[in-house]
Write a protein that holds these residues in place. Structure first.
Motif, mmCIF file in Angstrom:
data_model
loop_
_atom_site.group_PDB
_atom_site.id
_atom_site.type_symbol
_atom_site.label_atom_id
_atom_site.label_comp_id
_atom_site.label_asym_id
_atom_site.label_seq_id
_atom_site.Cartn_x
_atom_site.Cartn_y
_atom_site.Cartn_z
ATOM 1 N N HIS A 1 0.694 5.687 0.853
ATOM 2 C CA HIS A 1 0.065 6.661 1.739
ATOM 3 C C HIS A 1 -0.325 6.011 3.072
ATOM 4 O O HIS A 1 -1.490 5.726 3.335
ATOM 5 C CB HIS A 1 -1.162 7.296 1.067
ATOM 6 N N ASP B 1 -9.183 0.820 -1.053
ATOM 7 C CA ASP B 1 -8.589 -0.239 -0.224
ATOM 8 C C ASP B 1 -9.113 -0.150 1.205
ATOM 9 O O ASP B 1 -9.159 0.939 1.780
ATOM 10 C CB ASP B 1 -7.069 -0.121 -0.216
ATOM 11 N N GLY C 1 -10.541 6.381 -1.042
ATOM 12 C CA GLY C 1 -9.809 5.284 -1.662
ATOM 13 C C GLY C 1 -10.539 3.959 -1.542
ATOM 14 O O GLY C 1 -11.387 3.765 -0.652
ATOM 15 N N ARG D 1 -3.110 1.800 7.192
ATOM 16 C CA ARG D 1 -3.635 2.241 5.893
ATOM 17 C C ARG D 1 -5.083 2.641 6.100
ATOM 18 O O ARG D 1 -5.896 1.840 6.546
ATOM 19 C CB ARG D 1 -3.559 1.103 4.862
ATOM 20 N N ASP D 2 -5.394 3.871 5.807
ATOM 21 C CA ASP D 2 -6.766 4.356 5.951
ATOM 22 C C ASP D 2 -7.029 5.374 4.849
ATOM 23 O O ASP D 2 -6.579 6.524 4.915
ATOM 24 C CB ASP D 2 -6.982 4.992 7.324
ATOM 25 N N GLN D 3 -7.748 4.952 3.833
ATOM 26 C CA GLN D 3 -8.004 5.787 2.666
ATOM 27 C C GLN D 3 -9.382 6.433 2.683
ATOM 28 O O GLN D 3 -9.796 7.047 1.689
ATOM 29 C CB GLN D 3 -7.844 4.946 1.392
ATOM 30 N N ARG D 4 -10.082 6.312 3.790
ATOM 31 C CA ARG D 4 -11.440 6.832 3.840
ATOM 32 C C ARG D 4 -11.478 8.350 3.712
ATOM 33 O O ARG D 4 -12.471 8.907 3.246
ATOM 34 C CB ARG D 4 -12.114 6.388 5.139
ATOM 35 N N TRP E 1 -9.940 10.205 1.624
ATOM 36 C CA TRP E 1 -9.979 10.637 0.228
ATOM 37 C C TRP E 1 -10.724 9.648 -0.685
ATOM 38 O O TRP E 1 -10.576 9.684 -1.898
ATOM 39 C CB TRP E 1 -8.566 10.875 -0.308
ATOM 40 N N CYS F 1 -4.203 12.865 -1.268
ATOM 41 C CA CYS F 1 -4.257 11.599 -0.525
ATOM 42 C C CYS F 1 -3.596 11.700 0.842
ATOM 43 O O CYS F 1 -3.609 10.722 1.589
ATOM 44 C CB CYS F 1 -3.591 10.485 -1.336
ATOM 45 N N SER G 1 0.821 -1.207 0.000
ATOM 46 C CA SER G 1 0.000 0.000 0.000
ATOM 47 C C SER G 1 0.856 1.259 0.000
ATOM 48 O O SER G 1 2.000 1.259 0.441
ATOM 49 C CB SER G 1 -0.915 0.018 1.229
#
Length: 523
Positions: free
Chosen positions: A245, A282, A280, A273-276, A278, A436, A243
């Motif tokens: 960012h 994953d 994302g 990993r936390d894409q919430r 923006w 991001c 992953s």
């Protein structure tokens, strides 16, 4: 001292120099005293004051709870008085007022209350049911033990003289011929690593029910759970390593030093990993790794196999080696946390009111109001808004801070706090050019928060292996929580799958975000 008529200019200049030195010494002494007073107040606040800047609303509500209890007593007394006087109770606006407010997955146990007599008072016969009033109330059955008896009947053909027989195979158990079921073992693991309840306290709870289960037995079960779930945790780590960012932080964990009877201070490093933020695609992950050191070398070792090259951290110098081209062939882009910088000014203003601190916190609050409006938006949208609205604030803030440094003593704490941010300016402002990137490390700080709570209750890990197990189980349970999954239901499900031969090459299908719970999500 010479007569006034004989005072020379050199003597006057000497006196002025000595006076200036005394005044400078007095100023330095006053600053030192003020600093010591701030340190003392900060120490008292750290020991006795709230740990959060904005405060926990539940803590603030503690004082209101006694009032609410009194209100409940008053309401009950009023209802009792109305009943004694024969007054009709106040009717609710709807007899189905509670319907639909409780989760659908909860078991419904209907209690039908029939009238004592359904005969018509006029002598017409039995009355006909024409409707009903339904009210749902939340009930709880306290935790209770039961004994699960597994019976496998044996069948045999008498005509074949015993050569033909049939019996269902025994189910796979975590502990062959063990005392507890798989569900019980998972319950013990979740209670420790999710609910911060160490094994010795669990054993005390069960003992009150007359069940003697030693904490060493619970620990043995937890070790077996960790062994069988190891491929799943390894797959979780591999997914995180691919992953970009990411967030990182670390916290201490006490570990019993062998043959000393004392504990040493080890570390759990958390990578999230936390894409919430923006939008994302994953799913979020948190992975903890144990180490004896907090050094830059340890950081390099932990991130050695990661493919991602953008990391958000709190400014700790141990991460600097990851972005140094002289120390790595593939340097990371480092983004720094505004919350940590802001916290310095908040702490300072608690003991020494300062217009500089007030201005700083107000400007950072402006940036966070912008962030709240674009949370969850696409990266390009976030970047465009930041360039238009946030960048002018940030640029003006730097010029203002540089001007304040000229007015402050270089040895003052406030100047040191300003220099802390200016030194890390490139990392602090990296979020302006990348949608991001978040402004802070709150994602990892929230994920790491259960570790200190478990640490406080469990006192220490028994050895290095125990600390590693702590880290790995906390990774799996923490990832469940990030994905809104009930850890108890999930771990029961995957342990049953693995014990019954789930294929290793399909282990990713058992990831927490692929779990389809029958009940409610974790909250």
């Amino acid at each position: 001292m010479p007569a006034s008529s004989q005072i020379s200019p050199e003597y006057v200049a000497d006196l002025e120099q000595r006076l200036a030195r005394v005044e400078a010494a007095n100023t330095a002494l006053a600053e030192a005293n003020a600093r010591l007073e701030r340190l003392l107040l900060q120490s008292r606040h750290a020991r006795f004051g709230p740990s959060s800047e904005k405060g926990d609303p539940d803590q603030r509500n503690l004082f209101a709870e006694d009032i609410e209890v009194a209100e409940g007593q008053l309401a009950a007394a009023g209802e009792a008085a109305d009943k004694a006087l024969g007054k009709a109770p106040r009717q609710a606006s709807s007899t189905s007022r509670n319907k639909g407010r409780l989760p659908e997955h909860l078991e419904r146990v209907e209690e039908v209350i029939e009238p004592a007599n359904t005969s018509c008072p006029c002598g017409c016969g039995e009355m006909v049911r024409v409707g009903e009033d339904r009210t749902e109330r939340l009930d709880v059955v306290p935790a209770r033990f039961r004994v699960l008896v597994t019976v496998r009947p044996k069948y045999m053909c008498r005509a074949c003289k015993g050569t033909s027989h049939a019996q269902a195979p025994a189910p796979e158990f975590l502990v062959p011929r063990g005392l507890g079921t798989n569900r019980f073992a998972i319950h013990a693991v979740v209670s420790k690593f999710c609910d911060y309840l160490p094994f010795y306290r669990q054993a005390e709870i069960w003992r009150r029910e007359g069940i003697e289960i030693d904490r060493t037995m619970l620990a043995n079960w937890a070790g077996r759970v960790a062994f069988h779930l190891a491929p799943l945790i390894d797959a979780l780590i591999d997914d995180l390593k691919a992953s970009d960012h990411l967030f990182a932080d670390e916290t201490t964990v006490p570990v019993l030093a062998p043959r000393t009877g004392k504990t040493r201070k080890d570390y759990l490093w958390a990578v999230v990993r936390d894409q919430r933020g923006w939008g994302g695609g994953d799913p979020p992950i948190v992975v903890f790794q144990h180490s004896r050191s907090r050094s830059a070398k340890t950081a390099q070792e932990i991130f050695r196999d990661f493919q991602g090259r953008q990391l958000t951290v709190d400014g700790y110098a141990g991460y600097d080696a990851l972005s140094d081209p002289k120390k790595t062939n593939d340097p990371w882009g480092m983004a720094y946390c505004w919350t940590h910088w802001r916290r310095r000014f908040v702490e300072y203003s608690r003991t020494t009111p300062s217009p500089i601190c007030l201005e700083m916190t107000n400007r950072i609050a402006q940036l966070y109001r912008i962030e709240a409006e674009i949370r969850g938006k696409a990266p390009d949208v976030r970047r465009a808004v930041r360039q238009q609205l946030s960048k002018p604030i940030v640029d003006a803030l730097r010029l203002w801070l540089e001007g304040q440094l000229d007015l402050l003593s270089s040895s003052s704490d406030l100047a040191r706090h300003i220099r802390y941010g200016l030194k890390r300016w490139v990392g602090l402002t990296r979020f302006l050019d990348d949608g991001c990137i978040e402004m802070d490390t709150n994602a990892v700080e929230n994920a790491i928060r259960p570790i200190p709570l478990t640490r406080k209750n469990a006192l220490f890990a028994g050895n290095d292996d125990g600390a590693v197990t702590w880290a790995r189980m906390a990774s799996l349970i923490g990832t469940c929580k990030l994905n809104g999954i009930n850890p108890q239901a999930y771990l029961e499900h995957v342990l049953d799958k693995i014990l019954n031969g789930h294929m290793q090459d399909d282990i990713k299908s058992l990831m927490p975000w692929n779990f389809k719970p029958n009940g409610s999500k974790y909250s």
